[in-house]
Design a protein around this motif. Structure first.
Motif, PDB file in Angstrom:
ATOM      1  N   LEU A 314     -23.319 -11.112 -14.866  1.00  0.00           N
ATOM      2  CA  LEU A 314     -24.109 -10.923 -13.650  1.00  0.00           C
ATOM      3  C   LEU A 314     -23.444  -9.921 -12.717  1.00  0.00           C
ATOM      4  O   LEU A 314     -24.104  -9.006 -12.192  1.00  0.00           O
ATOM      5  CB  LEU A 314     -24.287 -12.264 -12.933  1.00  0.00           C
ATOM      6  N   TYR A 315     -22.143 -10.052 -12.508  1.00  0.00           N
ATOM      7  CA  TYR A 315     -21.455  -9.188 -11.551  1.00  0.00           C
ATOM      8  C   TYR A 315     -21.355  -7.747 -12.062  1.00  0.00           C
ATOM      9  O   TYR A 315     -21.458  -6.804 -11.275  1.00  0.00           O
ATOM     10  CB  TYR A 315     -20.068  -9.738 -11.236  1.00  0.00           C
ATOM     11  N   ARG A 316     -21.138  -7.584 -13.369  1.00  0.00           N
ATOM     12  CA  ARG A 316     -21.091  -6.230 -13.919  1.00  0.00           C
ATOM     13  C   ARG A 316     -22.431  -5.515 -13.785  1.00  0.00           C
ATOM     14  O   ARG A 316     -22.495  -4.327 -13.486  1.00  0.00           O
ATOM     15  CB  ARG A 316     -20.698  -6.268 -15.400  1.00  0.00           C
ATOM     16  N   LYS A 317     -23.518  -6.284 -14.004  1.00  0.00           N
ATOM     17  CA  LYS A 317     -24.839  -5.651 -14.091  1.00  0.00           C
ATOM     18  C   LYS A 317     -25.637  -5.704 -12.801  1.00  0.00           C
ATOM     19  O   LYS A 317     -26.442  -4.800 -12.531  1.00  0.00           O
ATOM     20  CB  LYS A 317     -25.657  -6.332 -15.202  1.00  0.00           C
ATOM     21  N   ARG A 318     -25.456  -6.766 -11.991  1.00  0.00           N
ATOM     22  CA  ARG A 318     -26.354  -6.963 -10.863  1.00  0.00           C
ATOM     23  C   ARG A 318     -25.646  -7.348  -9.566  1.00  0.00           C
ATOM     24  O   ARG A 318     -26.263  -7.928  -8.670  1.00  0.00           O
ATOM     25  CB  ARG A 318     -27.415  -8.029 -11.214  1.00  0.00           C
ATOM     26  N   LEU A 319     -24.344  -7.018  -9.461  1.00  0.00           N
ATOM     27  CA  LEU A 319     -23.638  -7.107  -8.177  1.00  0.00           C
ATOM     28  C   LEU A 319     -22.985  -5.762  -7.881  1.00  0.00           C
ATOM     29  O   LEU A 319     -23.232  -5.167  -6.835  1.00  0.00           O
ATOM     30  CB  LEU A 319     -22.594  -8.218  -8.182  1.00  0.00           C
ATOM     31  N   CYS A 320     -22.149  -5.291  -8.809  1.00  0.00           N
ATOM     32  CA  CYS A 320     -21.574  -3.961  -8.664  1.00  0.00           C
ATOM     33  C   CYS A 320     -22.697  -2.930  -8.750  1.00  0.00           C
ATOM     34  O   CYS A 320     -23.693  -3.133  -9.436  1.00  0.00           O
ATOM     35  CB  CYS A 320     -20.536  -3.710  -9.758  1.00  0.00           C
ATOM     36  N   ARG A 321     -22.497  -1.817  -8.045  1.00  0.00           N
ATOM     37  CA  ARG A 321     -23.547  -0.800  -7.975  1.00  0.00           C
ATOM     38  C   ARG A 321     -22.955   0.585  -8.204  1.00  0.00           C
ATOM     39  O   ARG A 321     -21.749   0.756  -8.286  1.00  0.00           O
ATOM     40  CB  ARG A 321     -24.228  -0.825  -6.608  1.00  0.00           C
ATOM     41  N   ARG A 325     -20.697   1.650 -12.100  1.00  0.00           N
ATOM     42  CA  ARG A 325     -21.046   0.326 -12.609  1.00  0.00           C
ATOM     43  C   ARG A 325     -21.010   0.289 -14.136  1.00  0.00           C
ATOM     44  O   ARG A 325     -20.475  -0.664 -14.733  1.00  0.00           O
ATOM     45  CB  ARG A 325     -22.442  -0.069 -12.121  1.00  0.00           C
ATOM     46  N   ASP A 326     -21.566   1.312 -14.764  1.00  0.00           N
ATOM     47  CA  ASP A 326     -21.687   1.341 -16.215  1.00  0.00           C
ATOM     48  C   ASP A 326     -20.786   2.396 -16.848  1.00  0.00           C
ATOM     49  O   ASP A 326     -21.003   2.791 -17.995  1.00  0.00           O
ATOM     50  CB  ASP A 326     -23.145   1.613 -16.603  1.00  0.00           C
ATOM     51  N   THR A 327     -19.771   2.839 -16.108  1.00  0.00           N
ATOM     52  CA  THR A 327     -18.888   3.905 -16.575  1.00  0.00           C
ATOM     53  C   THR A 327     -17.473   3.373 -16.736  1.00  0.00           C
ATOM     54  O   THR A 327     -16.984   2.641 -15.880  1.00  0.00           O
ATOM     55  CB  THR A 327     -18.875   5.075 -15.566  1.00  0.00           C
ATOM     56  N   VAL A 328     -16.804   3.758 -17.830  1.00  0.00           N
ATOM     57  CA  VAL A 328     -15.415   3.332 -17.999  1.00  0.00           C
ATOM     58  C   VAL A 328     -14.579   3.908 -16.862  1.00  0.00           C
ATOM     59  O   VAL A 328     -14.811   5.015 -16.385  1.00  0.00           O
ATOM     60  CB  VAL A 328     -14.837   3.769 -19.364  1.00  0.00           C
ATOM     61  N   ARG A 329     -13.595   3.147 -16.429  1.00  0.00           N
ATOM     62  CA  ARG A 329     -12.782   3.519 -15.275  1.00  0.00           C
ATOM     63  C   ARG A 329     -11.558   4.326 -15.733  1.00  0.00           C
ATOM     64  O   ARG A 329     -10.999   4.072 -16.810  1.00  0.00           O
ATOM     65  CB  ARG A 329     -12.348   2.280 -14.502  1.00  0.00           C
ATOM     66  N   ILE A 569     -13.322  -5.635 -15.606  1.00  0.00           N
ATOM     67  CA  ILE A 569     -13.558  -4.296 -15.086  1.00  0.00           C
ATOM     68  C   ILE A 569     -13.365  -4.219 -13.577  1.00  0.00           C
ATOM     69  O   ILE A 569     -13.202  -3.140 -13.022  1.00  0.00           O
ATOM     70  CB  ILE A 569     -14.974  -3.815 -15.466  1.00  0.00           C
ATOM     71  N   THR A 570     -13.312  -5.355 -12.902  1.00  0.00           N
ATOM     72  CA  THR A 570     -13.085  -5.362 -11.454  1.00  0.00           C
ATOM     73  C   THR A 570     -11.608  -5.476 -11.093  1.00  0.00           C
ATOM     74  O   THR A 570     -11.257  -5.359  -9.917  1.00  0.00           O
ATOM     75  CB  THR A 570     -13.842  -6.524 -10.785  1.00  0.00           C
ATOM     76  N   LEU A 631     -14.229  -1.856 -24.716  1.00  0.00           N
ATOM     77  CA  LEU A 631     -14.221  -3.260 -25.121  1.00  0.00           C
ATOM     78  C   LEU A 631     -13.695  -4.151 -24.002  1.00  0.00           C
ATOM     79  O   LEU A 631     -14.268  -5.196 -23.685  1.00  0.00           O
ATOM     80  CB  LEU A 631     -13.366  -3.410 -26.381  1.00  0.00           C
ATOM     81  N   VAL A 632     -12.592  -3.751 -23.366  1.00  0.00           N
ATOM     82  CA  VAL A 632     -12.008  -4.540 -22.278  1.00  0.00           C
ATOM     83  C   VAL A 632     -12.946  -4.582 -21.076  1.00  0.00           C
ATOM     84  O   VAL A 632     -13.178  -5.641 -20.478  1.00  0.00           O
ATOM     85  CB  VAL A 632     -10.638  -3.963 -21.867  1.00  0.00           C
ATOM     86  N   GLN A 633     -13.518  -3.442 -20.733  1.00  0.00           N
ATOM     87  CA  GLN A 633     -14.266  -3.351 -19.482  1.00  0.00           C
ATOM     88  C   GLN A 633     -15.701  -3.851 -19.598  1.00  0.00           C
ATOM     89  O   GLN A 633     -16.298  -4.248 -18.588  1.00  0.00           O
ATOM     90  CB  GLN A 633     -14.230  -1.908 -18.976  1.00  0.00           C
ATOM     91  N   PHE A 634     -16.268  -3.864 -20.812  1.00  0.00           N
ATOM     92  CA  PHE A 634     -17.664  -4.275 -20.960  1.00  0.00           C
ATOM     93  C   PHE A 634     -17.872  -5.378 -21.991  1.00  0.00           C
ATOM     94  O   PHE A 634     -18.999  -5.843 -22.180  1.00  0.00           O
ATOM     95  CB  PHE A 634     -18.529  -3.064 -21.329  1.00  0.00           C
ATOM     96  N   GLY A 635     -16.807  -5.825 -22.657  1.00  0.00           N
ATOM     97  CA  GLY A 635     -16.932  -6.880 -23.647  1.00  0.00           C
ATOM     98  C   GLY A 635     -16.882  -8.266 -23.029  1.00  0.00           C
ATOM     99  O   GLY A 635     -16.739  -8.434 -21.815  1.00  0.00           O
ATOM    100  N   ASP A 636     -16.999  -9.273 -23.882  1.00  0.00           N
ATOM    101  CA  ASP A 636     -16.921 -10.671 -23.453  1.00  0.00           C
ATOM    102  C   ASP A 636     -15.479 -11.154 -23.524  1.00  0.00           C
ATOM    103  O   ASP A 636     -14.804 -11.002 -24.553  1.00  0.00           O
ATOM    104  CB  ASP A 636     -17.791 -11.557 -24.359  1.00  0.00           C
ATOM    105  N   LEU A 637     -15.013 -11.765 -22.438  1.00  0.00           N
ATOM    106  CA  LEU A 637     -13.648 -12.287 -22.373  1.00  0.00           C
ATOM    107  C   LEU A 637     -13.610 -13.733 -22.854  1.00  0.00           C
ATOM    108  O   LEU A 637     -14.433 -14.560 -22.444  1.00  0.00           O
ATOM    109  CB  LEU A 637     -13.123 -12.213 -20.935  1.00  0.00           C
ATOM    110  N   TYR A 638     -12.632 -14.034 -23.698  1.00  0.00           N
ATOM    111  CA  TYR A 638     -12.374 -15.412 -24.137  1.00  0.00           C
ATOM    112  C   TYR A 638     -10.917 -15.737 -23.843  1.00  0.00           C
ATOM    113  O   TYR A 638     -10.010 -15.062 -24.336  1.00  0.00           O
ATOM    114  CB  TYR A 638     -12.657 -15.581 -25.632  1.00  0.00           C
TER     115      TYR A 638
END
Length: 729
Positions: A314-321, A325-329, A569-570, A631-638
């Motif tokens: 949610l925060y990656r897609k619909r909080l950060c702007r 938002r969708d670019t590697v840092r 990513i934050t 992978l780190v910035q847009f993947g799923d963390l476990y």
């Protein structure tokens, strides 16, 4: 439609992907909560409210001794009308009365999600993403209207809530407490999880069983703070990373807050969160409205990990702007721990010349670049380059950096003013202060009064001038003290209880205008590190400096807690020198790199003092992170361990959305003689995929890696890190 209303039962059924949230209108005027459950196809009333005569629980309707608000599970409770538990709101009418009857009046269901007035919040890009229920309450005597807003997301197990007060009377009304939500759970044993700490020790995970009475966390510091994060979770007794029910709550706000859980006499649990009522008194004039911040509520039936990944998505897609938002840092180097205030243009260029061949992409000039800033005792507010340190100004330095193939960024602290500064000498009344009281200093600085229009305009004008003066690609926006003497000469005596909140609103206005004016700049928020790591700041700046503590061992705890609600990513995460400047600890460069690669990767040290071997290793780290960065910035963390403080070991992984790429990091923090063998069981893989271990060539089925696990090499050394990469064939 994810929201339905049953006239037969007077019930609203709010459905997320995997949960059902049930609201009932009782006796035509009371808004009751019937539960938040794993998904139900339909609600037919198998659980109904029971009313019995409870001693010392008075009755708002005298003809019925079985009915009391003291025992009714409610959506937005008040005080003084038979409910003795904590109220979600407290108001005072002109006659001095604090009794209100906010009764149900009507409802409306809206396609989409309305924005919030002057406040950050989650957002939609089209109306199909969410539905919103508005329940309108009204006090017929005081003529106060209250709108409870519930947005149900169609792609996430998320409900967001906020409240709006409207004064329909002809008199002023004082709002003394305005929580963003309240939620009553039935009698069940739960645990409370919170993220607490201190400067350089932020967001450690603490879990405790709930007991009768009040349990709370709060900030009274003017910001969300290092000490407590505006996040809590309620856990079922069996909950861990992968099992059990979890309810997460995160306030989208950057100022004083209160999050509390009350267990009442009948073991009912009341959870609420919002602006801290301490020193809060908002005068609502006739016709005016007041908007509370938003709370993000996440349900998980599969433990903390599932809840975290929902927050992350949610925060990656619909909080950060914005653009990033969708670019590697970028991978950066920050000069702070390498030079502190002791630098000049030649020194900075020499650092950049060392960084560029290593593959580093961004050079960040931290504190000390502006007029007469020799130390932290002077010059905040005077945002003009120091001609002694930078004779060519920021433009010449930035162009030199750009010639080396790197972008250029700077540090600013616009909310503050030094007593020893031209700004303070010219405008001593521009800081927060109380007449006839001395002014407390923190780090030799005062806080500018952002409630004043002229102060906000000065900040916007001067920072705009700085950012326009050179090719600047990145800004680190800092705030290095908390608020005291919270008063403003711009407002009347009756409005001094509004100043803390007005400060935050002023900050948000500044951030909105500056970030909108410079859409190509990557902004990172900071407050002595992680003192303002909250969703409100992420709305304007898509990453935050996680902590001023760069020690790798400390960062493991800090970053683990941070990832409970916030995505990788934050998180700003840097490799620094040893002995570490905060702890004095010495750990290998490989471990420092492995830990920093769990977030937005960078360095904070003097490269000119490193050995050639260290530089070679850094070059390899930079190259490796560029491979794994998406992978780190847009993947799923476990989080792969359920270890508690103090950790013996820890492990985490990132899995791509298509389940084909996997990165696993393991760190052993403590060893023993004749130690045990260790196995890491992976999570989130596709059971029927074959995964090749890169660099080794061995192939394993996903189900084997998850159920059996991967045997680690033996023996392992203390503070040793191991990174594995898998790719599905």
């Amino acid at each position: 439609m994810s929201i339905t209303y049953s006239p037969e039962h007077n019930v609203f059924h709010l459905k997320t992907i995997h949960s059902s949230y049930i609201i009932q209108i009782v006796r035509g005027k009371y808004v009751a909560h019937l539960g938040w459950y794993s998904i139900l196809q339909e609600w037919n009333g198998s659980y109904s409210l029971q009313f019995i005569d409870r001693s010392f629980s008075p009755n708002p309707e005298p003809d019925d001794r079985t009915f009391s608000l003291d025992t009714l599970p409610q959506e937005y409770p008040g005080y003084g009308r038979t409910d003795f538990r904590s109220p979600a709101y407290t108001i005072q009418y002109q006659d001095g009365s604090r009794v209100a009857d906010l009764w149900y009046k009507e409802y409306r269901i809206i396609k989409g999600k309305p924005g919030l007035d002057k406040l950050p919040g989650t957002y939609i890009e089209n109306n199909q993403e969410a539905d919103t229920l508005e329940i309108i309450l009204f006090d017929p005597v005081g003529r106060l209207r209250c709108i409870l807003s519930y947005t149900v997301w169609n792609e996430f197990d998320v409900i967001t809530r906020n409240v709006r007060f409207i004064n329909d009377s002809e008199n002023c009304i004082s709002l003394l407490q305005t929580m963003s939500f309240s939620l009553d759970f039935p009698n069940k044993k739960y645990k409370l999880l919170q993220l607490s700490g201190a400067h350089c020790r932020e967001r450690h995970i603490y879990t405790r069983s709930l007991v009768p009475g009040m349990q709370s966390i709060e900030s009274r510091r003017g910001t969300s703070s290092h000490q407590q994060n505006p996040f809590i979770a309620i856990l079922s007794p069996d909950a861990d990373e992968d099992h059990g029910e979890v309810f997460g709550f995160n306030l989208v706000y950057s100022g004083n807050f209160l999050a509390q859980v009350e267990v009442d006499q009948f073991e009912m649990i009341r959870v609420m969160m919002g602006i801290n009522p301490l020193n809060f008194n908002w005068v609502l004039n006739p016709g005016e409205q007041f908007q509370t911040p938003e709370v993000v509520m996440v349900y998980s039936r599969n433990g903390l990990g599932d809840m975290s990944r929902t927050f992350h998505d949610l925060y990656r897609k619909r909080l950060c702007r914005g653009k990033y938002r969708d670019t590697v840092r970028p991978i950066l180097i920050n000069n702070w721990e390498g030079t502190y205030f002791d630098f000049n243009e030649d020194k900075l260029v020499s650092l950049a010349k060392e960084a560029a061949p290593l593959g580093i992409e961004l050079f960040v000039l931290d504190d000390g670049w502006f007029d007469n800033r020799k130390d932290d005792k002077r010059s905040l507010g005077d945002w003009f380059p120091d001609k002694h340190k930078l004779p060519g100004g920021l433009k010449t330095l930035a162009e030199e950096i750009n010639k080396l193939g790197m972008k250029f960024g700077i540090w600013v602290e616009p909310e503050m003013v030094s007593v020893e500064s031209r700004l303070y000498k010219t405008h001593p009344d521009w800081c927060l202060h109380v007449p006839n009281r001395s002014r407390s200093e923190g780090r030799n600085q005062l806080v500018l009064d952002l409630t004043r229009r002229e102060v906000r305009e000065y900040i916007i004008e001067t920072i705009t001038m700085v950012l326009s003066s050179a090719p600047i690609s990145y800004v680190k926006w800092d705030m290095n003290r908390h608020l005291t003497e919270i008063g403003s000469s711009a407002f009347s005596s009756s409005q001094q209880g509004e100043i803390s909140h007005r400060y935050v609103l002023g900050l948000y206005e500044i951030l909105e205008r500056i970030t909108s004016s410079f859409p190509d700049i990557l902004f990172e928020s900071c407050s002595g590190g992680g003192g303002r790591f909250d969703p409100g700041m992420l709305y304007y700046m898509p990453q935050t400096w996680t902590s001023d503590n760069t020690d790798a061992i400390s960062r493991i705890y800090i970053q683990k807690g941070t990832t409970i609600p916030y995505p990788a990513i934050t998180m700003g995460a840097h490799v620094s020198t040893v002995p570490n400047h905060q702890t004095g600890r010495v750990v290998p460069l490989s471990l420092r790199g492995a830990v920093a690669m769990a977030g937005n990767f960078g360095y904070e040290l003097d490269l000119t003092r490193l050995t050639e071997a260290d530089k070679t290793e850094i070059k390899e780290q930079v190259s490796f992170y560029k491979e794994i960065r998406p992978l780190v910035q847009f993947g799923d963390l476990y989080r792969l361990d359920n270890e508690e403080f103090p950790l013996v070991y820890t492990s985490w992984s990132y899995v791509s959305k298509d389940k084909r790429e996997v990165l696993v990091t393991f760190v052993l923090l403590r060893t023993e003689a004749n130690d045990v063998f260790r196995i890491v069981r992976l999570k989130g893989l596709q059971s029927n995929y074959k995964y090749r271990l890169l660099g080794d060539g061995k192939v394993f089925w996903g189900e084997e890696l998850m159920q059996v696990g991967l045997l680690l090499p033996y023996p392992l050394q203390e503070n040793q890190s191991i990174i594995f990469r898998f790719r599905a064939e």
